[in-house]
Design an enzyme around this catalytic site. Structure first.
Site, PDB file in Angstrom:
ATOM      1  N   ARG A 117      40.122  45.316  34.607  1.00  0.00           N
ATOM      2  CA  ARG A 117      39.390  44.458  35.408  1.00  0.00           C
ATOM      3  C   ARG A 117      40.259  43.120  34.779  1.00  0.00           C
ATOM      4  O   ARG A 117      40.275  42.507  33.503  1.00  0.00           O
ATOM      5  CB  ARG A 117      38.103  44.138  34.793  1.00  0.00           C
ATOM      6  CG  ARG A 117      37.479  43.247  35.681  1.00  0.00           C
ATOM      7  CD  ARG A 117      36.017  43.162  35.245  1.00  0.00           C
ATOM      8  NE  ARG A 117      35.205  41.965  35.934  1.00  0.00           N
ATOM      9  CZ  ARG A 117      34.471  42.050  37.066  1.00  0.00           C
ATOM     10  NH1 ARG A 117      34.523  43.330  37.732  1.00  0.00           N
ATOM     11  NH2 ARG A 117      33.786  41.148  37.671  1.00  0.00           N
ATOM     12  N   HIS A 144      38.967  45.030  45.154  1.00  0.00           N
ATOM     13  CA  HIS A 144      37.864  45.664  44.337  1.00  0.00           C
ATOM     14  C   HIS A 144      37.289  46.888  44.858  1.00  0.00           C
ATOM     15  O   HIS A 144      36.379  46.870  45.682  1.00  0.00           O
ATOM     16  CB  HIS A 144      36.713  44.414  44.382  1.00  0.00           C
ATOM     17  CG  HIS A 144      35.714  44.432  43.277  1.00  0.00           C
ATOM     18  ND1 HIS A 144      35.788  45.736  42.597  1.00  0.00           N
ATOM     19  CD2 HIS A 144      34.633  43.702  42.986  1.00  0.00           C
ATOM     20  CE1 HIS A 144      34.673  45.307  41.627  1.00  0.00           C
ATOM     21  NE2 HIS A 144      34.095  44.498  41.993  1.00  0.00           N
ATOM     22  N   GLN A 147      33.999  48.511  43.847  1.00  0.00           N
ATOM     23  CA  GLN A 147      32.893  48.028  44.608  1.00  0.00           C
ATOM     24  C   GLN A 147      32.678  48.347  46.131  1.00  0.00           C
ATOM     25  O   GLN A 147      31.534  48.626  46.633  1.00  0.00           O
ATOM     26  CB  GLN A 147      32.737  46.439  44.760  1.00  0.00           C
ATOM     27  CG  GLN A 147      31.678  45.640  45.378  1.00  0.00           C
ATOM     28  CD  GLN A 147      30.450  45.750  44.692  1.00  0.00           C
ATOM     29  OE1 GLN A 147      30.240  45.477  43.491  1.00  0.00           O
ATOM     30  NE2 GLN A 147      29.476  46.442  45.647  1.00  0.00           N
ATOM     31  N   ASP A 239      29.702  36.910  49.491  1.00  0.00           N
ATOM     32  CA  ASP A 239      30.117  36.523  48.207  1.00  0.00           C
ATOM     33  C   ASP A 239      30.112  35.289  47.948  1.00  0.00           C
ATOM     34  O   ASP A 239      30.049  34.339  48.668  1.00  0.00           O
ATOM     35  CB  ASP A 239      31.654  37.396  48.087  1.00  0.00           C
ATOM     36  CG  ASP A 239      31.928  37.632  46.631  1.00  0.00           C
ATOM     37  OD1 ASP A 239      31.028  37.518  45.739  1.00  0.00           O
ATOM     38  OD2 ASP A 239      32.946  37.981  46.432  1.00  0.00           O
ATOM     39  N   CYS A 279      28.043  41.690  46.571  1.00  0.00           N
ATOM     40  CA  CYS A 279      28.491  42.437  45.356  1.00  0.00           C
ATOM     41  C   CYS A 279      27.985  41.793  44.032  1.00  0.00           C
ATOM     42  O   CYS A 279      27.797  42.723  42.893  1.00  0.00           O
ATOM     43  CB  CYS A 279      29.911  42.399  45.321  1.00  0.00           C
ATOM     44  SG  CYS A 279      30.705  40.375  45.444  1.00  0.00           S
ATOM     45  N   ARG A 307      27.262  51.428  42.154  1.00  0.00           N
ATOM     46  CA  ARG A 307      28.387  51.347  41.606  1.00  0.00           C
ATOM     47  C   ARG A 307      28.764  52.494  40.435  1.00  0.00           C
ATOM     48  O   ARG A 307      29.619  53.063  40.235  1.00  0.00           O
ATOM     49  CB  ARG A 307      28.502  49.951  40.891  1.00  0.00           C
ATOM     50  CG  ARG A 307      28.800  48.736  41.494  1.00  0.00           C
ATOM     51  CD  ARG A 307      30.069  48.644  41.963  1.00  0.00           C
ATOM     52  NE  ARG A 307      31.121  48.840  41.133  1.00  0.00           N
ATOM     53  CZ  ARG A 307      31.489  47.707  40.199  1.00  0.00           C
ATOM     54  NH1 ARG A 307      31.258  46.273  40.931  1.00  0.00           N
ATOM     55  NH2 ARG A 307      32.385  47.619  39.453  1.00  0.00           N
TER      56      ARG A 307
END
Length: 320
Positions: A117, A144, A147, A239, A279, A307
């Site tokens: 990450r 991502h 996700q 987001d 998310c 997830r």
């Protein structure tokens, strides 16, 4: 939530592959991961153990802080019989100047897979180039994919389909919008992204999504008008206005983004049975009002749980 029956399971072998972006996977391969995630989720809900990664270890490099990514990957490895090893950039030599190539080759001698990450996507690509074990993109500034696989799983569970649905993303043209454009196009979903002038998704990513959409029959719309994007949407997604690494832009973005807040007025243009996704983490009162994110259409915690199940599918497919 009722789990869908596993009715279609293609013969797909992803062992040893990297998971960098969803553009690297076919529609059939993504369906395979989704159905595998549903199968693993069903086993967990029934209290049945399944440990295909017994004795295996995932090295987890974190150059960005995390709640969902770290916990879900660690729990996923534990439930699959393996172990997740947390590697902070401040604790390993990568943070002190060791090359990515050297780090990749050394870790490949110790672990069975690497999750990272980080900020620049090119770092993930370089890590995968030198590693001899699967590399998983846990998030970069550009993409991502973990996700979005969880997002697709959530939508499929609730709506019973993906192809033909419309997803509207409202806000910054960031890594989430990029991965939703690609993942949605792969699955035949119509994707509309509404962003302020100067904050649209990357042109190359949009072109890629439109090229994919030609073969799957989906439509891609990039606009500055939130109402246009949300009109008749089955799914509304947003987001934060400033992602990690953009803290210095927060004040300026707070001046630009208020017309893009997801609120009761905006969602009135969507279908009556729309679902809301985010998310997380969320800033209530900024990108989304409390009435929406905590309302009856919000499925953000089902999404967050997924997830775990989506990443168990990725780990099982790549390392099992």
């Amino acid at each position: 939530m009722k789990l869908l029956a596993i009715e279609w399971k293609p013969k797909v072998n992803l062992k040893g592959r990297d998971f960098l972006t969803l553009s690297d996977f076919s529609t059939e391969e993504i369906w395979y991961l989704l159905h595998l995630a549903l199968e693993l989720k069903t086993l967990q809900k029934e209290g049945k153990e399944y440990k295909p990664l017994l004795g295996k270890t995932l090295g987890m490099i974190f150059e960005k802080s995390s709640t969902r990514t770290r916990v879900s990957f660690e729990v996923a490895m534990y439930q699959l019989g393996g172990q997740g090893l947390f590697l902070s950039s401040s604790d390993i030599q990568l943070g002190r100047g060791e090359t990515i190539g050297d780090t990749a080759q050394v870790l490949s001698r110790y672990v069975d897979g690497i999750m990272i990450r980080t900020f620049a996507h090119k770092k993930v690509v370089e890590l995968a180039r030198y590693a001899t074990v699967p590399v998983i993109n846990g998030l970069t500034d550009s993409f991502h994919p973990c996700q979005v696989l969880a997002d697709l799983l959530t939508i499929y569970e609730i709506k019973g389909a993906l192809k033909g649905l419309k997803l509207a993303f409202i806000g910054d043209g960031n890594n989430m919008s990029h991965s939703l454009l690609i993942g949605g196009a792969k699955m035949g979903m119509d994707i509309a992204v509404a962003s302020p002038e100067g904050y649209a998704p990357d042109d190359q990513v949009v072109k890629l999504a439109k090229d994919i959409a030609k073969s799957t029959g989906s439509q891609i719309v990039i606009t500055t008008e939130p109402v246009e994007a949300v009109a008749d949407a089955d799914v509304i997604y947003t987001d934060v206005w400033a992602s990690m690494g953009q803290e210095a832009e927060q004040k300026e973005r707070e001046k630009v983004f208020p017309p893009y807040q997801v609120n009761e007025e905006l969602v009135s243009y969507a279908k009556e049975d729309y679902i809301f996704l985010h998310c997380l983490p969320a800033h209530r009162g900024e990108e989304v009002s409390s009435e929406i994110i905590d309302g009856e259409h919000s499925v953000i915690f089902d999404e967050a749980e997924n997830r775990l199940h989506a990443q168990k599918a990725i780990l099982t497919a790549l390392m099992g």
